[in-house]
Scaffold this motif. Sequence first.
Motif, PDB file in Angstrom:
ATOM      1  N   GLU A   4       0.842  -1.199   0.000  1.00 56.86           N
ATOM      2  CA  GLU A   4       0.000   0.000   0.000  1.00 56.86           C
ATOM      3  C   GLU A   4       0.873   1.244   0.000  1.00 56.86           C
ATOM      4  O   GLU A   4       1.872   1.311   0.723  1.00 56.86           O
ATOM      5  N   LEU A   7       0.560   7.644   2.745  1.00 55.91           N
ATOM      6  CA  LEU A   7      -0.335   8.789   2.652  1.00 55.91           C
ATOM      7  C   LEU A   7       0.486  10.073   2.736  1.00 55.91           C
ATOM      8  O   LEU A   7       1.389  10.180   3.571  1.00 55.91           O
ATOM      9  N   SER A  25      -5.316  15.258   0.863  1.00 60.50           N
ATOM     10  CA  SER A  25      -4.284  14.229   0.931  1.00 60.50           C
ATOM     11  C   SER A  25      -4.375  13.306  -0.285  1.00 60.50           C
ATOM     12  O   SER A  25      -5.322  13.387  -1.072  1.00 60.50           O
ATOM     13  N   HIS A  27      -2.495   9.221  -1.811  1.00 65.97           N
ATOM     14  CA  HIS A  27      -1.511   8.148  -1.667  1.00 65.97           C
ATOM     15  C   HIS A  27      -0.584   8.197  -2.871  1.00 65.97           C
ATOM     16  O   HIS A  27      -1.041   8.381  -4.008  1.00 65.97           O
ATOM     17  N   ASP A  40      -2.122  17.330 -10.392  1.00 66.96           N
ATOM     18  CA  ASP A  40      -3.267  16.877 -11.186  1.00 66.96           C
ATOM     19  C   ASP A  40      -4.583  17.036 -10.439  1.00 66.96           C
ATOM     20  O   ASP A  40      -5.597  17.338 -11.038  1.00 66.96           O
ATOM     21  N   VAL A  41      -4.576  16.770  -9.148  1.00 69.27           N
ATOM     22  CA  VAL A  41      -5.841  16.728  -8.419  1.00 69.27           C
ATOM     23  C   VAL A  41      -6.185  18.038  -7.723  1.00 69.27           C
ATOM     24  O   VAL A  41      -7.354  18.393  -7.616  1.00 69.27           O
ATOM     25  N   TYR A  42      -5.173  18.754  -7.241  1.00 65.91           N
ATOM     26  CA  TYR A  42      -5.471  19.918  -6.401  1.00 65.91           C
ATOM     27  C   TYR A  42      -5.184  21.264  -7.057  1.00 65.91           C
ATOM     28  O   TYR A  42      -5.352  22.300  -6.426  1.00 65.91           O
ATOM     29  N   ARG A  44      -6.272  22.030 -10.535  1.00 70.65           N
ATOM     30  CA  ARG A  44      -6.891  22.074 -11.866  1.00 70.65           C
ATOM     31  C   ARG A  44      -7.421  23.456 -12.227  1.00 70.65           C
ATOM     32  O   ARG A  44      -7.643  23.751 -13.392  1.00 70.65           O
ATOM     33  N   ARG A  45      -7.682  24.266 -11.219  1.00 69.31           N
ATOM     34  CA  ARG A  45      -8.260  25.585 -11.487  1.00 69.31           C
ATOM     35  C   ARG A  45      -7.331  26.695 -11.038  1.00 69.31           C
ATOM     36  O   ARG A  45      -7.771  27.696 -10.476  1.00 69.31           O
TER      37      ARG A  45
ATOM     38  N   GLN B  89     -12.168  14.165 -15.338  1.00 68.90           N
ATOM     39  CA  GLN B  89     -11.040  14.331 -14.421  1.00 68.90           C
ATOM     40  C   GLN B  89     -11.517  14.814 -13.061  1.00 68.90           C
ATOM     41  O   GLN B  89     -11.038  14.374 -12.014  1.00 68.90           O
ATOM     42  N   ASP B  90     -12.480  15.738 -13.055  1.00 70.69           N
ATOM     43  CA  ASP B  90     -13.050  16.218 -11.797  1.00 70.69           C
ATOM     44  C   ASP B  90     -13.626  15.059 -10.990  1.00 70.69           C
ATOM     45  O   ASP B  90     -13.485  15.011  -9.764  1.00 70.69           O
ATOM     46  N   GLY B  93     -11.078  13.304  -9.136  1.00 68.41           N
ATOM     47  CA  GLY B  93     -10.699  14.119  -7.975  1.00 68.41           C
ATOM     48  C   GLY B  93     -11.708  13.986  -6.851  1.00 68.41           C
ATOM     49  O   GLY B  93     -11.342  13.843  -5.683  1.00 68.41           O
ATOM     50  N   HIS B  94     -12.993  14.019  -7.203  1.00 75.82           N
ATOM     51  CA  HIS B  94     -14.037  13.879  -6.184  1.00 75.82           C
ATOM     52  C   HIS B  94     -13.932  12.528  -5.496  1.00 75.82           C
ATOM     53  O   HIS B  94     -14.058  12.422  -4.274  1.00 75.82           O
ATOM     54  N   LEU B  96     -11.249  10.864  -5.062  1.00 78.62           N
ATOM     55  CA  LEU B  96     -10.105  10.952  -4.146  1.00 78.62           C
ATOM     56  C   LEU B  96     -10.472  11.657  -2.848  1.00 78.62           C
ATOM     57  O   LEU B  96     -10.156  11.176  -1.754  1.00 78.62           O
ATOM     58  N   TYR B  97     -11.136  12.832  -2.934  1.00 82.84           N
ATOM     59  CA  TYR B  97     -11.476  13.561  -1.703  1.00 82.84           C
ATOM     60  C   TYR B  97     -12.307  12.666  -0.784  1.00 82.84           C
ATOM     61  O   TYR B  97     -12.157  12.667   0.440  1.00 82.84           O
ATOM     62  N   SER B 100     -10.360   9.715   0.711  1.00 84.63           N
ATOM     63  CA  SER B 100      -9.519  10.268   1.777  1.00 84.63           C
ATOM     64  C   SER B 100     -10.338  10.478   3.042  1.00 84.63           C
ATOM     65  O   SER B 100      -9.880  10.152   4.147  1.00 84.63           O
ATOM     66  N   GLU B 103     -11.087   7.145   4.639  1.00 86.68           N
ATOM     67  CA  GLU B 103      -9.907   6.529   5.248  1.00 86.68           C
ATOM     68  C   GLU B 103      -9.599   7.100   6.626  1.00 86.68           C
ATOM     69  O   GLU B 103      -8.988   6.421   7.449  1.00 86.68           O
ATOM     70  N   SER B 108      -8.769   1.119   4.949  1.00 82.38           N
ATOM     71  CA  SER B 108      -7.751   1.424   3.931  1.00 82.38           C
ATOM     72  C   SER B 108      -8.374   1.515   2.546  1.00 82.38           C
ATOM     73  O   SER B 108      -9.446   0.963   2.292  1.00 82.38           O
ATOM     74  N   ARG B 109      -7.678   2.200   1.636  1.00 81.77           N
ATOM     75  CA  ARG B 109      -8.132   2.301   0.251  1.00 81.77           C
ATOM     76  C   ARG B 109      -8.268   0.918  -0.366  1.00 81.77           C
ATOM     77  O   ARG B 109      -9.242   0.629  -1.056  1.00 81.77           O
ATOM     78  N   ARG B 169     -15.424  21.287  -1.207  1.00 82.88           N
ATOM     79  CA  ARG B 169     -14.570  21.279  -2.393  1.00 82.88           C
ATOM     80  C   ARG B 169     -15.320  20.741  -3.607  1.00 82.88           C
ATOM     81  O   ARG B 169     -15.237  21.295  -4.694  1.00 82.88           O
ATOM     82  N   GLU B 173     -16.835  22.589  -7.580  1.00 78.78           N
ATOM     83  CA  GLU B 173     -16.544  22.092  -8.929  1.00 78.78           C
ATOM     84  C   GLU B 173     -17.784  21.570  -9.646  1.00 78.78           C
ATOM     85  O   GLU B 173     -17.827  21.515 -10.866  1.00 78.78           O
ATOM     86  N   PHE B 176     -19.916  23.563 -12.513  1.00 76.08           N
ATOM     87  CA  PHE B 176     -19.428  23.505 -13.901  1.00 76.08           C
ATOM     88  C   PHE B 176     -20.037  22.279 -14.581  1.00 76.08           C
ATOM     89  O   PHE B 176     -20.447  22.336 -15.751  1.00 76.08           O
ATOM     90  N   HIS B 177     -20.162  21.169 -13.861  1.00 75.50           N
ATOM     91  CA  HIS B 177     -20.703  19.945 -14.445  1.00 75.50           C
ATOM     92  C   HIS B 177     -22.141  20.144 -14.912  1.00 75.50           C
ATOM     93  O   HIS B 177     -22.505  19.741 -16.022  1.00 75.50           O
TER      94      HIS B 177
END
Lengths: 94, 329
Positions: A4, A7, A25, A27, A40-42, A44-45, B89-90, B93-94, B96-97, B100, B103, B108-109, B169, B173, B176-177
């Motif tokens: 794994e 983080l 956060s 991984h 890439d993730v945080y 974009r804008r 892509q958004d 990201g969503h 992921l947030y 997270s 978790e 765990s993921r 967050r 975003e 826009f969608h």
Amino acid sequence: MSKEWPLWEVFIRSQHGLAHKHVGSLHAPDAEMAVNNARDVYTRRNEGVSIWVVRAADIVASSPADKASLFEPANSKVYRHPTFFPMPEEVKNL
Amino acid sequence: MYAQMVETGLNKVRTEQDMSAEEGAFQARIDAGIKIEPKDWMPEAYRKTLIRQISQHAHSEIVGQLPEGNWVTRAPTLQRKSVLLAKIQDEAGHGLYLYSAAETLGVSRDELLAALHAGKAKYSSIFNYPTLSWADMGAIGWLVDGSAIINQIPLCRCSYGPYARAMVRVCKEESFHARQGYDIMMALAKGTPEQKAMAQDALNRWWWPSLMMFGPSDAESVNSAQSSAWRIKLFSNDELRQRMVDQTVPQAEYLGLTVPDPDLKWNAERGSYDFGAIDWAEFYDVLKGNGPCNRERLRTRVKAWDDGEWFRDALVAHADKQAAKKVAA
């Protein structure tokens, strides 16, 4: 059985900002991937001009349970604020 | 709603008498609107409910990329393709947030993904429907993301800190969608008769599944009542669904399209639209795994995970190699 990924916590400083702000956060297997993925993730804008990534395991946080006693000293020192000292109106530049 | 019908594992709402001193103090903080953070004491049922809800929500984002992925290579212009890719892509990201946030509750993921890939974890019913034309990209952004916004705005105020902050967050975003979807619908509705017919067909197919996203009426649901007491759920399924209908019908009228509900009617007394009965048998069937795309969605997810294993392993091998070099140097 795959390992794994650790983080990482991500901090971004905006164009108009003075300090890096915690934004979330992710991984990643190493620091380079962490920075690239954070980009890439945080961002974009156009959120930032600078990225810090820190292994979550390296972050030491104060305990919520200790909040009262840890921050108690400041409660009785309101004189640290300039507004505690009223100044006469006729006196300028103070 | 992305988390539809989340089990709390309880068969009645916790009362003061049921609660230990610890749980009583926890409930008092919730009632006072104080956020619960990862290191705070919380009842096991609260923790488990949140893990289910947040992970279902995260899975929905990731699986939700697939219906739209279907049209990336066939977007009508490069601009539309770029915009669709940005939306997809958004969603990553969503996801992921939300993973997270889940978790932080001690899961765990890998565990969460294993549950999804084994068919044990749920995701929103809406993503089990096929995207049959380009107009579906418009209908999804407009109706599905539109419904998501209605669900997610109250979640920004939910009791669990990490989930609430993730939602703030996401909401920034999500607008826009919805707009890119409606922008597509406007272009089609104002286009040729064939384009307008394609837009109407997409509305016909996505309207009822979008209303189902909010879940069945939960006036009698113990799970919903307990989630409300814990301030995870702030409005009932029916309230949110009514809000969606009231907001969306004028938007459809502007497009010159017809909502596929003969019973849809403005009720001046209520100040809201009356609408027709929903076929809940279809909803339960889709949740059971019998929707048009359930098997395909899961197969695609599992294949992506399995096919990507060599790449994930290579990243770890590279990282280990570099770390060893550093130590040796």
